[in-house]
Write an enzyme that holds these catalytic residues in place. Sequence first.
Site, PDB file in Angstrom:
ATOM      1  N   GLU A 116     -50.729  -3.827 -92.184  1.00  0.00           N
ATOM      2  CA  GLU A 116     -50.851  -2.500 -92.078  1.00  0.00           C
ATOM      3  C   GLU A 116     -50.580  -1.408 -93.593  1.00  0.00           C
ATOM      4  O   GLU A 116     -49.077  -2.132 -94.090  1.00  0.00           O
ATOM      5  CB  GLU A 116     -49.455  -2.606 -91.312  1.00  0.00           C
ATOM      6  CG  GLU A 116     -49.809  -0.617 -89.932  1.00  0.00           C
ATOM      7  CD  GLU A 116     -48.975  -0.906 -88.920  1.00  0.00           C
ATOM      8  OE1 GLU A 116     -48.642  -1.775 -87.658  1.00  0.00           O
ATOM      9  OE2 GLU A 116     -48.017   0.079 -89.188  1.00  0.00           O
ATOM     10  N   ARG A 163     -49.333  11.091 -91.757  1.00  0.00           N
ATOM     11  CA  ARG A 163     -48.636   9.990 -92.014  1.00  0.00           C
ATOM     12  C   ARG A 163     -50.099   9.465 -91.898  1.00  0.00           C
ATOM     13  O   ARG A 163     -50.064   8.820 -90.848  1.00  0.00           O
ATOM     14  CB  ARG A 163     -48.072   9.007 -92.328  1.00  0.00           C
ATOM     15  CG  ARG A 163     -47.778   7.786 -93.495  1.00  0.00           C
ATOM     16  CD  ARG A 163     -47.468   8.606 -94.874  1.00  0.00           C
ATOM     17  NE  ARG A 163     -47.184   7.431 -95.781  1.00  0.00           N
ATOM     18  CZ  ARG A 163     -47.736   7.457 -96.553  1.00  0.00           C
ATOM     19  NH1 ARG A 163     -48.312   8.631 -97.054  1.00  0.00           N
ATOM     20  NH2 ARG A 163     -47.320   6.194 -97.722  1.00  0.00           N
ATOM     21  N   ARG A 192     -34.489   5.588 -85.396  1.00  0.00           N
ATOM     22  CA  ARG A 192     -34.707   4.464 -84.433  1.00  0.00           C
ATOM     23  C   ARG A 192     -34.024   3.514 -83.625  1.00  0.00           C
ATOM     24  O   ARG A 192     -34.670   2.864 -82.661  1.00  0.00           O
ATOM     25  CB  ARG A 192     -36.337   5.152 -84.618  1.00  0.00           C
ATOM     26  CG  ARG A 192     -36.907   6.259 -84.436  1.00  0.00           C
ATOM     27  CD  ARG A 192     -37.977   6.329 -84.668  1.00  0.00           C
ATOM     28  NE  ARG A 192     -39.847   5.511 -84.316  1.00  0.00           N
ATOM     29  CZ  ARG A 192     -40.291   5.272 -83.251  1.00  0.00           C
ATOM     30  NH1 ARG A 192     -40.298   6.438 -82.689  1.00  0.00           N
ATOM     31  NH2 ARG A 192     -40.740   4.440 -83.147  1.00  0.00           N
ATOM     32  N   TYR A 196     -42.700  12.157 -83.059  1.00  0.00           N
ATOM     33  CA  TYR A 196     -42.819  11.024 -83.392  1.00  0.00           C
ATOM     34  C   TYR A 196     -43.006  10.471 -81.622  1.00  0.00           C
ATOM     35  O   TYR A 196     -41.948   9.718 -81.453  1.00  0.00           O
ATOM     36  CB  TYR A 196     -41.943  10.594 -84.220  1.00  0.00           C
ATOM     37  CG  TYR A 196     -42.094   9.116 -84.507  1.00  0.00           C
ATOM     38  CD1 TYR A 196     -43.058   8.273 -84.423  1.00  0.00           C
ATOM     39  CD2 TYR A 196     -41.292   9.099 -85.948  1.00  0.00           C
ATOM     40  CE1 TYR A 196     -42.599   7.282 -85.355  1.00  0.00           C
ATOM     41  CE2 TYR A 196     -41.353   7.921 -85.918  1.00  0.00           C
ATOM     42  CZ  TYR A 196     -42.105   6.886 -86.022  1.00  0.00           C
ATOM     43  OH  TYR A 196     -41.613   5.659 -86.596  1.00  0.00           O
ATOM     44  N   ARG A 207     -45.884  -4.722 -93.112  1.00  0.00           N
ATOM     45  CA  ARG A 207     -46.622  -5.309 -91.766  1.00  0.00           C
ATOM     46  C   ARG A 207     -47.304  -6.305 -91.988  1.00  0.00           C
ATOM     47  O   ARG A 207     -48.755  -6.147 -91.777  1.00  0.00           O
ATOM     48  CB  ARG A 207     -45.114  -4.881 -90.838  1.00  0.00           C
ATOM     49  CG  ARG A 207     -46.446  -3.898 -89.784  1.00  0.00           C
ATOM     50  CD  ARG A 207     -45.212  -3.297 -88.801  1.00  0.00           C
ATOM     51  NE  ARG A 207     -46.303  -2.172 -88.038  1.00  0.00           N
ATOM     52  CZ  ARG A 207     -45.231  -1.396 -87.460  1.00  0.00           C
ATOM     53  NH1 ARG A 207     -44.226  -1.064 -86.616  1.00  0.00           N
ATOM     54  NH2 ARG A 207     -45.380   0.700 -87.220  1.00  0.00           N
ATOM     55  N   ARG A 254     -26.053  -3.793 -84.569  1.00  0.00           N
ATOM     56  CA  ARG A 254     -25.824  -4.211 -83.514  1.00  0.00           C
ATOM     57  C   ARG A 254     -24.754  -5.081 -84.031  1.00  0.00           C
ATOM     58  O   ARG A 254     -24.977  -5.901 -84.686  1.00  0.00           O
ATOM     59  CB  ARG A 254     -26.324  -4.812 -83.123  1.00  0.00           C
ATOM     60  CG  ARG A 254     -27.036  -4.385 -81.555  1.00  0.00           C
ATOM     61  CD  ARG A 254     -27.723  -5.018 -80.555  1.00  0.00           C
ATOM     62  NE  ARG A 254     -28.748  -4.464 -80.268  1.00  0.00           N
ATOM     63  CZ  ARG A 254     -30.071  -4.707 -80.761  1.00  0.00           C
ATOM     64  NH1 ARG A 254     -30.444  -5.815 -81.106  1.00  0.00           N
ATOM     65  NH2 ARG A 254     -31.189  -4.172 -79.524  1.00  0.00           N
ATOM     66  N   ASP A 267     -43.092   7.819 -78.293  1.00  0.00           N
ATOM     67  CA  ASP A 267     -43.144   6.649 -77.880  1.00  0.00           C
ATOM     68  C   ASP A 267     -44.103   6.761 -77.253  1.00  0.00           C
ATOM     69  O   ASP A 267     -44.309   7.821 -76.160  1.00  0.00           O
ATOM     70  CB  ASP A 267     -41.975   5.658 -78.613  1.00  0.00           C
ATOM     71  CG  ASP A 267     -41.944   4.646 -79.427  1.00  0.00           C
ATOM     72  OD1 ASP A 267     -42.612   4.969 -80.662  1.00  0.00           O
ATOM     73  OD2 ASP A 267     -40.798   4.847 -79.901  1.00  0.00           O
TER      74      ASP A 267
END
Length: 372
Positions: free
Chosen positions: A305, A252, A173, A353, A283, A177, A355
Site C-alpha cells: 500500500e 489522501r 485511533r 474518517y 504496509r 495498553r 470506519d
Amino acid sequence: MKAYDYLVVGAGLFGAVFAHEAALRGKRIKVIEKRDHVAGNIYTHKVDGIQVHQYGAHIFHTSDKKIWDYVNQFAEFNRFTNSPVANYKGKMYNLPFNMNTFNELWGTKTPQEAAEKIAEQKSKVELTQQPRNLEEQAISLVGTDIYEKLIKGYTEKQWGDKATNLPSFIIRRLPVRFTYDNNYFNDTYQGIPIGGYTQIVEKMLDSPLIDVETGIDFFENKNQYLKDFPKIVFTGMIDQYFDYCFGELGYRSLRFESEELDVDNYQGNAVVNYTDSETPFTRIIEHKHFEFGNGDKGKTIITREYPAKWKRGDEPYYPINDVQNNSLFKEYADLAKKENKIIFGGRLGQYRYFDMHQVIHSALVTVRNELD
Ligand code: FAD
Ligand code: UDP
C-alpha cells in the site's frame, strides 16, 4: 422510466444500507455506481481461493451490539483479531503499543517499568498541556522512542505531511495498553466475513424494489437525475457535488500494488507495517491470513500500500480532517442543508474518517430520520 422514490449514488456500504432499509419500508430505489462493481472500498473478490481486499485491509470492529447483529444478518463472521506487526529497519515490533512492544524496545517486563520509561522520555521534551498536533499527542502517549521508530515515519508517509502539522485525533485511533495484548482494537466485537465483504452489499441490494447499475457516473447526467428523481442520496465527494465552489477539500489517496506468489506463507501475518521513512509503502497485507490461510496450496496474494497525493480524478481514500478542511467542509455542509432534495452520506458525503461500523450507524440514523 420506472417511478423511483430514491436515487442512491454510490453502491458502497452507506448507499447499500440506505437502499436496503428504504426497500424494507416499501420504497423503490435506483442505485448507480461509477465503478464496475458494488461494495465501494469494502469490495473483496476471490483469487486462487483467497478473498482479496481490493482496496486495503478491512477488519470489522464495533462495540455496538445492534450494529454487530445488523451486519451479521448478511454474513457469518470469523474470529479474526487484527494484530499487525511493525517492521522498523528489519526489526519486528508488536502493535498496537503494548507490553510486548515495550519489552521488544526496552526489555521492560512490568507495566510500572514501562510507564517509568515513557515518563522519563516525556520529561525530556517540552509538551503543552493540550497536545497541539500529532507529534505532541504521540510523545505524550508513548514517549520519544516509539514516536521515532513506529509513528513518525509511517505517519508522515501516510499523510504526506509533517506530524507537527497533523491533527492529534489520528493517533488516538490506536490503543496504548499496559497489558500483553496485541489486539489492534478495543472493541467488543471483531471479525472478517467468511467469504468476503462483497456478499454483504450484494445481499443488502438484493430486493425487487432495488435496481443497481454499475459503470455509471452521476456527474455525466447530474441535471437529468435532479429532474427525474424526487430524492437523491449522494455518497460521493461533497465538494465535487457542488463543483468545488468553495475550493477543494483535502484527501489522501493510495496506490495498491498486488502480487501473486508461489509460496504458502509470505510474511506470517495479515498485516505488516513498514514504519521507517525510507520504505515507500506503509504496509503489506497478505490476504489469506484474514481467513486463517484459506486458499489454494502453494499460492498467496500480497498487496503493498503506497500513500499518494490526491488530485482530481484520483480515488479519495481518506478525508484529511484537519481544522482547515473541517471548516471548509462546514461551508459545504451549510450549502447542503439548503438542498432539501439531496442527502449526503458516507465517508465522502459527510467528509469524515468513518470506519465501517460508523458508516452503518450513520446510514441507519439517516434512514430513520428520513422515513420513520
Ligand atoms: P465508499 O466505500 O467509498 O463508497 C462510495 C461509492 O460511491 C464508491 O463505490 C464510489 O465509486 C461511488 N461513487 C463516488 N462518486 C460517484 C459518482 N459520481 N457516481 C457514481 N458513483 C460514485 N473501516 C473499518 O471499519 N475497518 C477497517 O479495517 C478499514 N480499513 C480501511 C482501509 C483503507 C485503505 C480504507 C481506504 C478504508 C478503510 N476502512 C476501514 C473504512 C471503510 O472503507 C469505510 O468506512 C467504508 O467503506 C465507507 O463506505 P462509504 O459507502 O461511505 O464509501
Ligand atoms: N500509525 C502509525 N504507525 C503504525 C500504524 C498507524 O503511526 O504502525 C498511525 C498513522 O498516523 C495512521 C494512524 O495511526 O494514519 C491510524 O492508523 P490506522 O491503522 O487506524 O489507519 P488506517 O487503517 O485507517 O489507514
